[in-house]
Design a protein around this motif. Structure first.
Motif, PDB file in Angstrom:
ATOM      1  N   HIS A   1       0.802  -1.222   0.000  1.00 56.88           N
ATOM      2  CA  HIS A   1       0.000   0.000   0.000  1.00 56.88           C
ATOM      3  C   HIS A   1       0.838   1.277   0.000  1.00 56.88           C
ATOM      4  O   HIS A   1       1.942   1.312   0.565  1.00 56.88           O
ATOM      5  CB  HIS A   1      -0.896   0.046   1.236  1.00 56.88           C
ATOM      6  CG  HIS A   1      -2.017  -0.934   1.207  1.00 56.88           C
ATOM      7  ND1 HIS A   1      -2.969  -0.966   0.207  1.00 56.88           N
ATOM      8  CD2 HIS A   1      -2.372  -1.927   2.080  1.00 56.88           C
ATOM      9  CE1 HIS A   1      -3.846  -1.915   0.450  1.00 56.88           C
ATOM     10  NE2 HIS A   1      -3.503  -2.523   1.576  1.00 56.88           N
ATOM     11  N   VAL A   2       0.271   2.330  -0.604  1.00 54.08           N
ATOM     12  CA  VAL A   2       0.740   3.692  -0.376  1.00 54.08           C
ATOM     13  C   VAL A   2      -0.117   4.263   0.745  1.00 54.08           C
ATOM     14  O   VAL A   2      -1.343   4.360   0.605  1.00 54.08           O
ATOM     15  CB  VAL A   2       0.598   4.570  -1.636  1.00 54.08           C
ATOM     16  CG1 VAL A   2       0.950   6.025  -1.312  1.00 54.08           C
ATOM     17  CG2 VAL A   2       1.495   4.044  -2.750  1.00 54.08           C
ATOM     18  N   MET A   3       0.503   4.602   1.874  1.00 58.62           N
ATOM     19  CA  MET A   3      -0.236   5.174   2.997  1.00 58.62           C
ATOM     20  C   MET A   3      -0.064   6.686   3.013  1.00 58.62           C
ATOM     21  O   MET A   3       1.056   7.184   2.879  1.00 58.62           O
ATOM     22  CB  MET A   3       0.243   4.583   4.321  1.00 58.62           C
ATOM     23  CG  MET A   3      -0.427   5.201   5.554  1.00 58.62           C
ATOM     24  SD  MET A   3       0.040   4.358   7.103  1.00 58.62           S
ATOM     25  CE  MET A   3      -1.025   2.911   7.018  1.00 58.62           C
ATOM     26  N   VAL A   4      -1.165   7.423   3.154  1.00 58.55           N
ATOM     27  CA  VAL A   4      -1.112   8.876   3.335  1.00 58.55           C
ATOM     28  C   VAL A   4      -1.630   9.173   4.735  1.00 58.55           C
ATOM     29  O   VAL A   4      -2.799   8.928   5.037  1.00 58.55           O
ATOM     30  CB  VAL A   4      -1.930   9.616   2.267  1.00 58.55           C
ATOM     31  CG1 VAL A   4      -1.850  11.128   2.505  1.00 58.55           C
ATOM     32  CG2 VAL A   4      -1.411   9.282   0.867  1.00 58.55           C
TER      33      VAL A   4
ATOM     34  N   ARG B   1     -13.976  -1.636   2.470  1.00 59.11           N
ATOM     35  CA  ARG B   1     -13.150  -0.475   2.815  1.00 59.11           C
ATOM     36  C   ARG B   1     -13.426  -0.001   4.247  1.00 59.11           C
ATOM     37  O   ARG B   1     -13.540   1.201   4.531  1.00 59.11           O
ATOM     38  CB  ARG B   1     -13.351   0.673   1.825  1.00 59.11           C
ATOM     39  CG  ARG B   1     -12.835   0.360   0.427  1.00 59.11           C
ATOM     40  CD  ARG B   1     -12.979   1.545  -0.512  1.00 59.11           C
ATOM     41  NE  ARG B   1     -12.189   2.694  -0.082  1.00 59.11           N
ATOM     42  CZ  ARG B   1     -10.877   2.840  -0.326  1.00 59.11           C
ATOM     43  NH1 ARG B   1     -10.221   1.897  -0.966  1.00 59.11           N
ATOM     44  NH2 ARG B   1     -10.248   3.932   0.082  1.00 59.11           N
ATOM     45  N   SER B   2     -13.519  -0.969   5.144  1.00 61.23           N
ATOM     46  CA  SER B   2     -13.730  -0.665   6.566  1.00 61.23           C
ATOM     47  C   SER B   2     -12.371  -0.457   7.221  1.00 61.23           C
ATOM     48  O   SER B   2     -11.633  -1.425   7.457  1.00 61.23           O
ATOM     49  CB  SER B   2     -14.474  -1.825   7.243  1.00 61.23           C
ATOM     50  OG  SER B   2     -14.550  -1.606   8.634  1.00 61.23           O
ATOM     51  N   ILE B   3     -12.012   0.802   7.506  1.00 60.03           N
ATOM     52  CA  ILE B   3     -10.665   1.087   8.029  1.00 60.03           C
ATOM     53  C   ILE B   3     -10.714   2.070   9.219  1.00 60.03           C
ATOM     54  O   ILE B   3     -10.047   3.098   9.211  1.00 60.03           O
ATOM     55  CB  ILE B   3      -9.733   1.629   6.925  1.00 60.03           C
ATOM     56  CG1 ILE B   3     -10.360   2.816   6.193  1.00 60.03           C
ATOM     57  CG2 ILE B   3      -9.391   0.522   5.938  1.00 60.03           C
ATOM     58  CD1 ILE B   3      -9.400   3.499   5.211  1.00 60.03           C
TER      59      ILE B   3
ATOM     60  N   VAL C   1      -4.164   4.279   0.920  1.00 60.22           N
ATOM     61  CA  VAL C   1      -4.768   4.031   2.232  1.00 60.22           C
ATOM     62  C   VAL C   1      -4.628   5.294   3.067  1.00 60.22           C
ATOM     63  O   VAL C   1      -3.508   5.662   3.455  1.00 60.22           O
ATOM     64  CB  VAL C   1      -4.085   2.850   2.951  1.00 60.22           C
ATOM     65  CG1 VAL C   1      -4.615   2.719   4.383  1.00 60.22           C
ATOM     66  CG2 VAL C   1      -4.326   1.558   2.188  1.00 60.22           C
ATOM     67  N   PRO C   2      -5.730   5.989   3.340  1.00 62.25           N
ATOM     68  CA  PRO C   2      -5.640   7.183   4.185  1.00 62.25           C
ATOM     69  C   PRO C   2      -5.608   6.789   5.654  1.00 62.25           C
ATOM     70  O   PRO C   2      -6.246   5.826   6.061  1.00 62.25           O
ATOM     71  CB  PRO C   2      -6.943   7.923   3.858  1.00 62.25           C
ATOM     72  CG  PRO C   2      -7.911   6.835   3.515  1.00 62.25           C
ATOM     73  CD  PRO C   2      -7.098   5.732   2.867  1.00 62.25           C
TER      74      PRO C   2
ATOM     75  N   PRO D   1      -6.727  -0.045   8.663  1.00 62.61           N
ATOM     76  CA  PRO D   1      -5.971   0.486   7.523  1.00 62.61           C
ATOM     77  C   PRO D   1      -4.719  -0.335   7.204  1.00 62.61           C
ATOM     78  O   PRO D   1      -3.899  -0.597   8.089  1.00 62.61           O
ATOM     79  CB  PRO D   1      -5.585   1.905   7.984  1.00 62.61           C
ATOM     80  CG  PRO D   1      -6.536   2.242   9.076  1.00 62.61           C
ATOM     81  CD  PRO D   1      -6.867   0.940   9.748  1.00 62.61           C
ATOM     82  N   ALA D   2      -4.577  -0.725   5.948  1.00 65.58           N
ATOM     83  CA  ALA D   2      -3.383  -1.383   5.403  1.00 65.58           C
ATOM     84  C   ALA D   2      -3.183  -2.823   5.850  1.00 65.58           C
ATOM     85  O   ALA D   2      -2.294  -3.499   5.341  1.00 65.58           O
ATOM     86  CB  ALA D   2      -2.116  -0.569   5.707  1.00 65.58           C
TER      87      ALA D   2
END
Length: 383
Positions: free
Chosen positions: A18-21, A370-372, A43-44, A309-310
């Motif tokens: 993932h690219v995490m922001v 998309r449950s994060i 992934v925010p 997330p991620a």
């Protein structure tokens, strides 16, 4: 046993790329959200603090956020800072190793709109870089799997939790690592966990950890301490925290406890590890993900839909009624142990095999939804 993962420069393997922001402070959350609307592939990760905390909470915050950026499932990262916060973005970029990472500061980048535009440009470049990476074969011993439960019911302790325990035993026998957390849900079981420790000294540590936490709960809640469980747990047939704890610890299987780590602390030993976290699911998962867990096995009876997330989260349902009622949220039906004649060992093998498939790229229900949700432990006052 092997899985297909993304090999990192430090030798670890990611189950995702993932690219995490990430925001360094809540004031920057709007920019992170705007970047994720433009690039849904990233992934925010936003959170409510980053400022206004005492030294103890600031340390936990730094350890947790830096640990998540260093998680092997994150292939590249962008940190968005505000510019006047305690936890600034430059610190977070300095503690990340062996992966592309950049930071933008809103107050130095022309404001929110300009920072969003620059962030989209950087994240798009990272996404293209990661597309070139391919999965390679990795031994199951490279996996760290976090064990979580939430929305438990009276079946959790006799189906889903022991089945996850059987899967945990299989991974440990392969040389891998499992982390059992939620100290609140160990209350009343200190004598059992003590006997399972690899050394007498470790047993004393486990007993002290659980008993100190029980004392803290009693001081905080008084006569209600024995009922420190959610209303949904009671509706699901559980009567007390001790009853819930006896089921909770079964997720850890039967192998010896090799280590105790602090919240978001990285294990130094393989095998069955305990992490000191609260029982609140979201805080607990954050601690284990920050420690490097690449996958989470999450048991539920009432039907928790929380992912993370991620990190792929596999939902193991304790009963067929909830499994059939929520087919798009549950991955495994451990209720088959009570109504379809399957054994705990059979469902445990099913969970272990699915974990290897998920580690190799199969998406879980929580990922498809998309449950994060995200939060982390905070104990002190906000200033």
């Amino acid at each position: 046993m092997n899985f297909s993962g993304y090999k990192r420069e430090d030798g670890r393997f990611g189950t995702r790329n993932h690219v995490m922001v990430m925001s360094s402070v809540a004031c920057a959350n709007g920019v992170v959200d705007a970047i994720s609307r433009a690039l849904p592939e990233i992934v925010p990760l936003t959170h409510p603090y980053g400022c206004g905390c005492g030294p103890e909470d600031l340390g936990v915050m730094m350890r947790t956020l830096s640990g998540l950026l260093n998680n092997p499932n994150v292939g590249a990262a962008l940190v968005i800072g505000h510019g006047c916060e305690n936890l600034n973005s430059s610190f977070l970029t300095q503690v990340v190793e062996n992966k592309p990472i950049e930071a933008l500061v809103i107050q130095d980048s022309g404001g929110s709109a300009a920072t969003t535009a620059k962030g989209i440009e950087i994240a798009s470049r990272f996404l293209k870089q990661l597309e070139r990476q391919e999965r390679v074969s990795a031994p199951a011993s490279e996996l760290i799997i976090a064990l979580e439960c939430g929305g438990s019911d009276a079946f959790s302790g006799i189906t889903a939790n022991p089945a996850v325990g059987a899967a945990a035993d299989l991974l440990v026998r392969e040389g891998g690592t499992v982390i059992l957390s939620e100290t609140t849900e160990m209350i009343g079981t200190a004598h059992i966990l003590k006997r399972r420790c690899a050394t007498p000294e470790l047993g004393e540590q486990v007993e002290r950890l659980v008993n100190n936490h029980e004392r803290h709960v009693r001081e905080s809640l008084g006569e209600l301490a024995g009922m420190v469980i959610a209303p949904g747990n009671i509706d699901g047939g559980l009567s007390s925290i001790t009853e819930k704890s006896l089921g909770c610890i079964r997720k850890g299987g039967t192998t010896p406890i090799t280590e105790i780590v602090e919240y978001a602390g990285k294990p130094t030993n393989r095998g069955f590890v305990i992490m000191d976290t609260p029982g609140y699911d979201i805080d607990s998962m954050a601690g284990m993900a920050a420690a490097g867990a690449q996958l989470i096995l999450f048991t539920t009876g009432r039907g928790s839909v929380a992912g993370f997330p991620a990190i792929p989260v596999v939902k193991v349902c304790s009963n067929s009624r909830t499994f059939n009622k929520m087919p798009g949220d549950m991955d495994v039906n451990a209720g088959a142990i009570t109504d379809a004649g399957k054994t705990i060992e059979e469902v445990g093998r099913q969970i272990f095999d699915l974990a290897l498939e998920v580690a190799s790229g199969k998406r879980t229900c929580a990922e498809l939804n998309r449950s994060i949700p995200f939060n982390y432990l905070k104990q002190g006052p906000t200033f």
